[in-house]
Design a protein around this motif. Sequence first.
Motif, PDB file in Angstrom:
ATOM      1  N   PHE A 186       0.845  -1.191   0.000  1.00 19.07           N
ATOM      2  CA  PHE A 186       0.000   0.000   0.000  1.00 19.07           C
ATOM      3  C   PHE A 186       0.886   1.249   0.000  1.00 19.07           C
ATOM      4  O   PHE A 186       0.759   2.145  -0.856  1.00 19.07           O
ATOM      5  CB  PHE A 186      -0.913  -0.026   1.227  1.00 19.07           C
ATOM      6  N   SER A 187       1.819   1.327   0.936  1.00 19.90           N
ATOM      7  CA  SER A 187       2.691   2.493   1.019  1.00 19.90           C
ATOM      8  C   SER A 187       3.577   2.605  -0.211  1.00 19.90           C
ATOM      9  O   SER A 187       3.875   3.715  -0.678  1.00 19.90           O
ATOM     10  CB  SER A 187       3.545   2.438   2.284  1.00 19.90           C
ATOM     11  N   HIS A 188       3.972   1.481  -0.771  1.00 15.16           N
ATOM     12  CA  HIS A 188       4.803   1.517  -1.976  1.00 15.16           C
ATOM     13  C   HIS A 188       4.059   2.143  -3.149  1.00 15.16           C
ATOM     14  O   HIS A 188       4.587   3.019  -3.845  1.00 15.16           O
ATOM     15  CB  HIS A 188       5.265   0.115  -2.351  1.00 15.16           C
ATOM     16  N   PHE A 189       2.823   1.714  -3.376  1.00 15.52           N
ATOM     17  CA  PHE A 189       2.103   2.240  -4.526  1.00 15.52           C
ATOM     18  C   PHE A 189       1.594   3.666  -4.300  1.00 15.52           C
ATOM     19  O   PHE A 189       1.308   4.375  -5.273  1.00 15.52           O
ATOM     20  CB  PHE A 189       0.991   1.282  -4.951  1.00 15.52           C
ATOM     21  N   ARG A 190       1.522   4.103  -3.059  1.00  6.62           N
ATOM     22  CA  ARG A 190       1.312   5.526  -2.827  1.00  6.62           C
ATOM     23  C   ARG A 190       2.476   6.318  -3.412  1.00  6.62           C
ATOM     24  O   ARG A 190       2.293   7.346  -4.064  1.00  6.62           O
ATOM     25  CB  ARG A 190       1.197   5.816  -1.337  1.00  6.62           C
ATOM     26  N   LYS A 191       3.690   5.825  -3.195  1.00  8.18           N
ATOM     27  CA  LYS A 191       4.879   6.491  -3.734  1.00  8.18           C
ATOM     28  C   LYS A 191       4.880   6.442  -5.259  1.00  8.18           C
ATOM     29  O   LYS A 191       5.229   7.419  -5.929  1.00  8.18           O
ATOM     30  CB  LYS A 191       6.139   5.839  -3.191  1.00  8.18           C
ATOM     31  N   VAL A 192       4.495   5.294  -5.802  1.00  8.18           N
ATOM     32  CA  VAL A 192       4.447   5.161  -7.268  1.00  8.18           C
ATOM     33  C   VAL A 192       3.465   6.173  -7.847  1.00  8.18           C
ATOM     34  O   VAL A 192       3.754   6.834  -8.851  1.00  8.18           O
ATOM     35  CB  VAL A 192       4.053   3.727  -7.664  1.00  8.18           C
ATOM     36  N   GLY A 193       2.301   6.298  -7.224  1.00 12.66           N
ATOM     37  CA  GLY A 193       1.316   7.243  -7.711  1.00 12.66           C
ATOM     38  C   GLY A 193       1.840   8.669  -7.708  1.00 12.66           C
ATOM     39  O   GLY A 193       1.656   9.418  -8.674  1.00 12.66           O
ATOM     40  N   LYS A 194       2.499   9.079  -6.630  1.00 12.79           N
ATOM     41  CA  LYS A 194       3.046  10.429  -6.560  1.00 12.79           C
ATOM     42  C   LYS A 194       4.137  10.635  -7.599  1.00 12.79           C
ATOM     43  O   LYS A 194       4.241  11.709  -8.197  1.00 12.79           O
ATOM     44  CB  LYS A 194       3.582  10.699  -5.159  1.00 12.79           C
ATOM     45  N   ARG A 195       4.945   9.607  -7.824  1.00  9.06           N
ATOM     46  CA  ARG A 195       6.059   9.730  -8.768  1.00  9.06           C
ATOM     47  C   ARG A 195       5.573   9.995 -10.186  1.00  9.06           C
ATOM     48  O   ARG A 195       6.188  10.762 -10.924  1.00  9.06           O
ATOM     49  CB  ARG A 195       6.901   8.449  -8.735  1.00  9.06           C
ATOM     50  N   TYR A 196       4.453   9.372 -10.552  1.00  4.72           N
ATOM     51  CA  TYR A 196       3.990   9.476 -11.936  1.00  4.72           C
ATOM     52  C   TYR A 196       2.705  10.285 -12.081  1.00  4.72           C
ATOM     53  O   TYR A 196       2.052  10.247 -13.123  1.00  4.72           O
ATOM     54  CB  TYR A 196       3.815   8.075 -12.525  1.00  4.72           C
TER      55      TYR A 196
END
Length: 492
Positions: A165-175
């Motif tokens: 969950f926390s990982h894909f939060r970062k992915v979302g912000k990155r892109y």
Amino acid sequence: MAATKKTPTSGLAARRNAVRRYALDAVRAVAARRAAARGASGSVRRPIASGTSAGGPDSRGVAPRGAALRGRPAGAVTVAAGVALALAAGLAGCTGSDEDTEGAAGPKRVKAPKSVLRLIGDGSTAFTGAQPGLKKPQRLKPGEKPPQFVVFSWDGAGEDSQKLFSHFRKVGKRYGATMTYFLSGVYLLPEEKATRYVPPGHAPGRSDIGFNDTEGIRATVRELRGAWQEGNEIGTHFNGHFCGPESGVGTWSVEDWKSEISQAKSFVKNWKTNSGLSTEKPLPFDYDRELIGARTPCLEGRDNFVRAASQLGWRYDTSGVNDQVWPGKDEGLWDLSLQMIPVPGRSFETLSMDYNFLVNQSGTTKGAPSMHQYWGNQFRDGMLQAFERAYNGNRAPLIIGNHFESWNGGTYMRAIEETIARVCVRSEVRCVSFRQLADWLDAQDPAVLAKLRTLKVGEAPKDGWPAFLAARPVTAASPALPAGPPARRQAG
């Protein structure tokens, strides 16, 4: 802090062994209704296969009856016979952060005023003002090409020791992507309070995906809080995830669904009282306002759920099976269902979800390691092919569903991340939540949406977008007649 595993059913990580199913009958029933409707309108529709030999998919990429997972670890929940597609519950992940993020980085993202805070109930949730990171939807101008929407969504969202969950939060912000996280309500209910859940057709305290523990709740709430502050949507995947003919959600009445929804809301609105985590920060949203859509367990029970959701004023559903065409409404709700997309190298299509690819590849969550990269690439390339045919064709929104899971070595999570990295940075592409897509659809001229729905899968307007969506010509005014004598007023 990682969720502990006190017993085989405690903690979200333990639910990786609980098998959840996407029923073949539900998939076929929806597809058959759509095919019949199209047949009545005279449009061409490829036939729906009735199934193949045991163990293989049919021509639509749906696992046949009895194609249950093989090689499940000890402790797995056994699925009922006659259910075709399975979904493992639990969570898996990559790296993550324990920090709360107040808003996603990037231009034109506005943080909610920090001075606006009104606690609700026991303080588990709070009204904090407008959600940050969201832009006001604009109506298409005459002749304007629609943006390409892509929705990435997650069933049973929660955080465990692997921190996807926390990982894909970062992915979302990155892109620059916002997503929809469908929370399972029991992920905010500790196991010792299990009997507070009274599922329709089952004994109190029953759940096919178990419950959580204190640290799992703490971690999940942290991620929900940060996700909302970054502009993501928090939907629901309901509670106990019951599937199949024996009191599964497909047997539920409209009133049963209303009870399930009410309880899902209650677990979110009272997680502090139920868990004892009274000093934690509240979730920064009013869940009664936030909750406007869902995906049903196993894609079952959609008809009565949609009726219940419509009566409750919800705005969309994503529990059915569609082709890549522009959505319409069902019972007043936008039908933003999963879609049939290509399986590269195969002669059929399958649902736009990680597990459906797994079923047609390994048939188990622990397939041959030598094939992991190939399977992940196949899933990624299927999504990319689906994206390109919409992007260069009818511009229908692309709907993708997933699970925080490490099936087949985590290859599907890699595929999702690579897809996000490739498509969300493209021009005229908006990677958004279901809420944002529904907002945009509601802002459009209904006549324009009706015209968009005339485009078939991958079909671009023959004469280009400016001509296809040009403003309707104004009818020429009739020539003025010569002025006559003034009319006489009649008496009376």
